[in-house]
Design a protein around this motif. Structure first.
Motif, mmCIF file in Angstrom:
data_model
loop_
_atom_site.group_PDB
_atom_site.id
_atom_site.type_symbol
_atom_site.label_atom_id
_atom_site.label_comp_id
_atom_site.label_asym_id
_atom_site.label_seq_id
_atom_site.Cartn_x
_atom_site.Cartn_y
_atom_site.Cartn_z
ATOM 1 N N GLN A 37 0.820 -1.210 0.000
ATOM 2 C CA GLN A 37 0.000 0.000 0.000
ATOM 3 C C GLN A 37 0.854 1.261 0.000
ATOM 4 N N THR A 38 1.979 1.239 0.676
ATOM 5 C CA THR A 38 2.846 2.420 0.754
ATOM 6 C C THR A 38 3.876 2.468 -0.353
ATOM 7 N N GLY A 39 4.081 1.376 -1.042
ATOM 8 C CA GLY A 39 5.085 1.350 -2.099
ATOM 9 C C GLY A 39 6.491 1.130 -1.591
ATOM 10 N N MET A 40 6.649 0.900 -0.282
ATOM 11 C CA MET A 40 7.965 0.663 0.308
ATOM 12 C C MET A 40 8.277 -0.828 0.264
ATOM 13 N N PRO A 41 9.524 -1.209 0.021
ATOM 14 C CA PRO A 41 9.885 -2.638 0.000
ATOM 15 C C PRO A 41 9.799 -3.237 1.397
ATOM 16 N N PRO A 42 9.324 -4.498 1.494
ATOM 17 C CA PRO A 42 9.281 -5.147 2.816
ATOM 18 C C PRO A 42 10.687 -5.489 3.291
ATOM 19 N N SER A 43 10.792 -5.793 4.555
ATOM 20 C CA SER A 43 12.097 -6.134 5.131
ATOM 21 C C SER A 43 12.577 -7.487 4.593
ATOM 22 N N PRO A 44 13.906 -7.668 4.479
ATOM 23 C CA PRO A 44 14.434 -8.969 3.995
ATOM 24 C C PRO A 44 13.993 -10.136 4.869
ATOM 25 N N GLU A 45 13.839 -9.906 6.164
ATOM 26 C CA GLU A 45 13.410 -10.998 7.035
ATOM 27 C C GLU A 45 11.997 -11.461 6.683
ATOM 28 N N THR A 46 11.127 -10.495 6.379
ATOM 29 C CA THR A 46 9.752 -10.865 6.029
ATOM 30 C C THR A 46 9.702 -11.610 4.708
ATOM 31 N N VAL A 47 10.482 -11.151 3.730
ATOM 32 C CA VAL A 47 10.522 -11.835 2.436
ATOM 33 C C VAL A 47 11.041 -13.260 2.602
ATOM 34 N N ALA A 48 12.116 -13.403 3.387
ATOM 35 C CA ALA A 48 12.679 -14.743 3.604
ATOM 36 C C ALA A 48 11.676 -15.646 4.315
ATOM 37 N N LEU A 49 10.943 -15.064 5.284
ATOM 38 C CA LEU A 49 9.939 -15.855 5.998
ATOM 39 C C LEU A 49 8.851 -16.338 5.049
ATOM 40 N N MET A 50 8.326 -15.471 4.209
ATOM 41 C CA MET A 50 7.253 -15.863 3.303
ATOM 42 C C MET A 50 7.745 -16.872 2.266
ATOM 43 N N GLN A 51 8.971 -16.702 1.801
ATOM 44 C CA GLN A 51 9.525 -17.688 0.872
ATOM 45 C C GLN A 51 9.685 -19.049 1.548
ATOM 46 N N ASP A 52 10.120 -19.024 2.792
ATOM 47 C CA ASP A 52 10.271 -20.284 3.536
ATOM 48 C C ASP A 52 8.914 -20.974 3.708
ATOM 49 N N VAL A 53 7.882 -20.200 4.030
ATOM 50 C CA VAL A 53 6.544 -20.775 4.191
ATOM 51 C C VAL A 53 6.041 -21.320 2.868
ATOM 52 N N GLN A 54 6.249 -20.557 1.800
ATOM 53 C CA GLN A 54 5.773 -21.000 0.487
ATOM 54 C C GLN A 54 6.454 -22.294 0.059
ATOM 55 N N GLN A 55 7.764 -22.387 0.238
ATOM 56 C CA GLN A 55 8.487 -23.603 -0.145
ATOM 57 C C GLN A 55 8.049 -24.798 0.699
ATOM 58 N N GLY A 56 7.873 -24.592 1.995
ATOM 59 C CA GLY A 56 7.444 -25.696 2.851
ATOM 60 C C GLY A 56 6.057 -26.193 2.505
ATOM 61 N N ILE A 57 5.145 -25.243 2.233
ATOM 62 C CA ILE A 57 3.782 -25.645 1.880
ATOM 63 C C ILE A 57 3.769 -26.371 0.542
ATOM 64 N N GLN A 58 4.557 -25.902 -0.421
ATOM 65 C CA GLN A 58 4.630 -26.580 -1.717
ATOM 66 C C GLN A 58 5.180 -27.997 -1.568
ATOM 67 N N LYS A 59 6.191 -28.150 -0.717
ATOM 68 C CA LYS A 59 6.756 -29.486 -0.503
ATOM 69 C C LYS A 59 5.716 -30.405 0.134
ATOM 70 N N ARG A 60 5.006 -29.909 1.110
ATOM 71 C CA ARG A 60 3.985 -30.732 1.759
ATOM 72 C C ARG A 60 2.874 -31.103 0.778
ATOM 73 N N ALA A 61 2.461 -30.132 -0.049
ATOM 74 C CA ALA A 61 1.415 -30.421 -1.032
ATOM 75 C C ALA A 61 1.880 -31.474 -2.030
ATOM 76 N N MET A 62 3.148 -31.379 -2.449
ATOM 77 C CA MET A 62 3.675 -32.363 -3.393
ATOM 78 C C MET A 62 3.706 -33.750 -2.779
ATOM 79 N N LEU A 63 4.147 -33.854 -1.529
ATOM 80 C CA LEU A 63 4.215 -35.155 -0.879
ATOM 81 C C LEU A 63 2.815 -35.707 -0.611
#
Length: 689
Positions: A125-151
């Protein structure tokens, strides 16, 4: 294999191999001797198995089909009842993702994920980039969920594939598993052998092969080789058989060639653990080798292994009780041993009396199995006894009492025969023809005799002989039947009747029987779970993705895993659902009582709730077809479609969220009791069928 023997145009080895090294001959002879010693070590157990198998049907000495001696075959009834109780239906295979820690950054808490999502939304909404920690967290969640869905998709694919494998067995899996349970009850042990049939693979256990063209091609190869080597007379029946088979193959437009997982159920008399075996369990603790014995003709050996042993083998014949003994007759067969040697990691195939291997020693077809041996034993009456791994079967345990019951029934039969009316007359009272006429007279006959004088009283001339009456106490079998019930965990009703027990006594006895049956069902389910897990390992290793998609559909997911990953089950765990539920009514009763409380607990997943209920009712129902996420309850949908009345006092749509629930409900019933539990206001015991 070593040369020296002639080779036909079809690659079949003929004649005696002449250049086999002496050390190779010594190894073959040594393996045969080892198997003979193993058979001798377990000889008493095998003899006991043969006797028990025969005893189920023939329980009298020298019994024939025309035998009229009294026999009450209670053991056969027990075997049938036990098989029906233990294996009621095919198991439901469940392949689910193993619990693992799939997230390296996310701590698994919902609050952490919501905080990161709000930060991302604010950044957008503000156009500011999110913090690297938040991006890494969301990527980690996305990868884990994809792995679980695949299995999860892999597990679902494996479930569908296992169901297909069960349905495609040449003999119905349910029939064979019932035979397995019957063997365990009768012989103390039963076996399942895992194998994977590849295209045109020749197997000695023909009955366990998938139905395709392989057997016919092997027969044609053998007949063709015999004809080329002048082993068949020009005008013999074999020549015509070869012509007809070839013509039939040429006429077939679609030739069926199949591959897949097959289950063999070998006789417990043909599976020979080595003499150091410590336990009949998966993996055979203490065993270096396990041997499977085959009694084959020379033609069968030629078709299976491509070797013509000629007359260079030790001849055997099979006896009526299943044992084998040496024979020099023309109809003799050869003993072939497939020896799985865990220490060497090899499969040896030898024929007793033949100096060379029938197949070049190599790793077994499924070398990556965690048990190494493809045999899985099923044992119910396991016990701890030094130097003895074969327990006593149910038949062996009941044998003395069954014989005692048969003796009593035969004794009372003979007593009744001896108590038939007998008449005595003084010698010379009647002529010989008169005595015969009296003895053979039918009902209401008038017998004319010559021996009586005029006005002589026949009742005084012929007198009945008093005999000892039949005393039921001498031949009562109630004690024997009661002991049989205690030994095998049954009750009188299960063996075919009751002795006047009260309903409470019958209910207690039935609950005790269900405890025993539940324990054995648990053993059977553990056995089937191991079988399912090993089957999953074989399928993951051997089945190609192309074939899996053909069987399971285009949405199937099939990974490429290493043998180590498959053996250690890093991603999936497979188990078999219950093959028979003796306490299903109790589970339903418990669910009925706890459900009203569960629906009021915050956070209970409705889909899980519906899935559990559906599987509890019938685990063959596909709960995914029954439950659609996002749909309201059927009651709510019905109320939404009710037309309005225009009057707020009678219109459910104008009465707030409660709707029609506001109106009085005259139904105060609490529902009837379940089969396993009495109603709250009665002490009447329940008799379970």
């Amino acid at each position: 294999m070593y040369g020296g023997a002639e080779e036909s145009n079809n690659g079949i080895q003929r004649g005696e191999p002449t250049d086999v090294p002496e050390e190779r001959k010594a190894l073959v002879a040594s393996l045969c001797d080892e198997v003979k010693q193993d058979k001798e070590r377990w000889g008493p157990a095998f003899k006991r198995m043969r006797a028990d198998m025969k005893f189920v049907r023939h329980q009298l000495a020298g019994e024939t089909d025309e035998d009229e001696r009294a026999k009450a075959n209670i053991i056969q009834r027990h075997v049938k009842q036990r098989v029906a109780s233990l294996y009621a239906k095919n198991p439901t295979f469940i392949a689910k993702r193993r619990r693992t820690l799939d997230f390296t950054i996310w701590d698994g808490k919902k609050a952490t994920l919501e905080k990161a999502a709000m930060e991302l939304q604010g950044a957008m909404q503000t156009g500011m980039p999110p913090s690297p920690e938040t991006v890494a967290l969301m990527q980690d969640v996305q990868q884990g969920i994809q792995k679980r869905a695949m299995l999860d998709r892999v597990g679902k694919t494996l479930e569908v594939l296992l169901d297909y494998v069960i349905d495609e067995q040449p003999v119905p899996f349910k029939s064979q598993c019932k035979q397995l349970v019957r063997r365990s009850v009768t012989c103390s042990v039963g076996y399942v052998k895992l194998a994977f049939q590849r295209q045109l693979t020749k197997r000695p256990d023909i009955e366990a092969s998938l139905k395709d063209i392989t057997d016919r091609l092997a027969n044609v190869e053998r007949l063709t080789a015999d004809a080329a080597d002048n082993k068949i007379e020009p005008n013999s029946a074999e020549v015509e058989r070869l012509r007809l088979t070839r013509d039939n193959l040429q006429r077939e437009l679609d030739v069926v060639v199949r591959e897949g997982l097959v289950f063999d159920f070998p006789s417990p008399l043909r599976v020979i653990p080595d003499r150091d075996c410590m336990m009949l369990a998966p993996g055979f603790p203490g065993c270096r080798r396990v041997t499977e014995e085959f009694l084959l003709t020379c033609d069968q050996i030629m078709e299976t292994y491509g070797v013509d042993v000629g007359e260079i083998y030790t001849g055997y014949k099979e006896l009526a009780n299943g044992a084998v003994q040496k024979s020099n007759q023309d109809s003799k067969k050869a003993l072939v041993y497939e020896i799985y040697d865990r220490k060497d990691g090899l499969l040896y195939v030898v024929c007793e009396g033949y100096p060379d291997f029938l197949v070049e020693p190599s790793p077994p077809p499924l070398p990556y199995l965690e048990t190494f041996f493809p045999f899985l034993p099923l044992v119910f009456n396991a016990m701890e006894e030094e130097n003895e791994v074969y327990p006593e079967s149910d038949v062996r345990l009941l044998r003395p009492l069954q014989r005692e019951i048969n003796r009593k029934y035969e004794a009372v039969r003979q007593h009744r025969i001896a108590n038939r009316p007998l008449y005595v007359a003084k010698e010379g009272t009647f002529e010989e023809d008169d005595a015969k006429a009296i003895a053979k007279a039918d009902a209401h006959d008038v017998v004319q005799v010559k021996g009586l004088t005029e006005n002589q009283d026949v009742n005084k001339a012929v007198q009945s002989l008093d005999k000892v009456g039949v005393d039921p106490n001498l031949y009562e079998t109630g004690t024997d039947i009661a002991l049989m019930q205690l030994i095998v965990g049954a009750q009188e009703a299960n063996l075919g009747g009751t002795g006047g027990d009260s309903a409470t006594e019958s209910s207690i006895a039935e609950n005790s029987r269900l405890t025993t049956v539940a324990s054995e069902i648990d053993d059977l389910d553990d056995f089937l779970s191991i079988l399912a897990r090993l089957s999953g390992q074989v399928l993951l290793r051997e089945m190609s993705e192309e074939i899996v998609r053909q069987v399971c559909g285009p949405g199937a997911v099939w990974p490429t895993l290493t043998n180590q990953q498959i053996a250690e089950e890093l991603y999936l765990e497979i188990q078999a659902g219950s093959s028979g539920r003796p306490n299903k009514e109790r589970d339903l009763a418990n669910f009925e009582r706890v459900a009203p409380t569960m629906v009021q607990i915050p956070g209970i997943n409705p889909e899980w709730f519906a899935k559990y209920l559906i599987q509890l009712l019938d685990n063959t129902i596909d709960w995914e077809e029954a439950v659609t996420a996002g749909l309201p309850a059927i009651v709510s949908m019905n109320r939404m479609t009710q037309p309005g009345t225009g009057d707020p006092a009678t219109d459910p749509n104008a009465q707030g969220v409660q709707g029609g629930e506001n109106q009085p409900n005259d139904d105060t019933s609490t529902g009837g009791p379940q089969a396993a539990l009495p109603a709250p206001d009665t002490a009447q015991p329940n008799v379970m069928a």
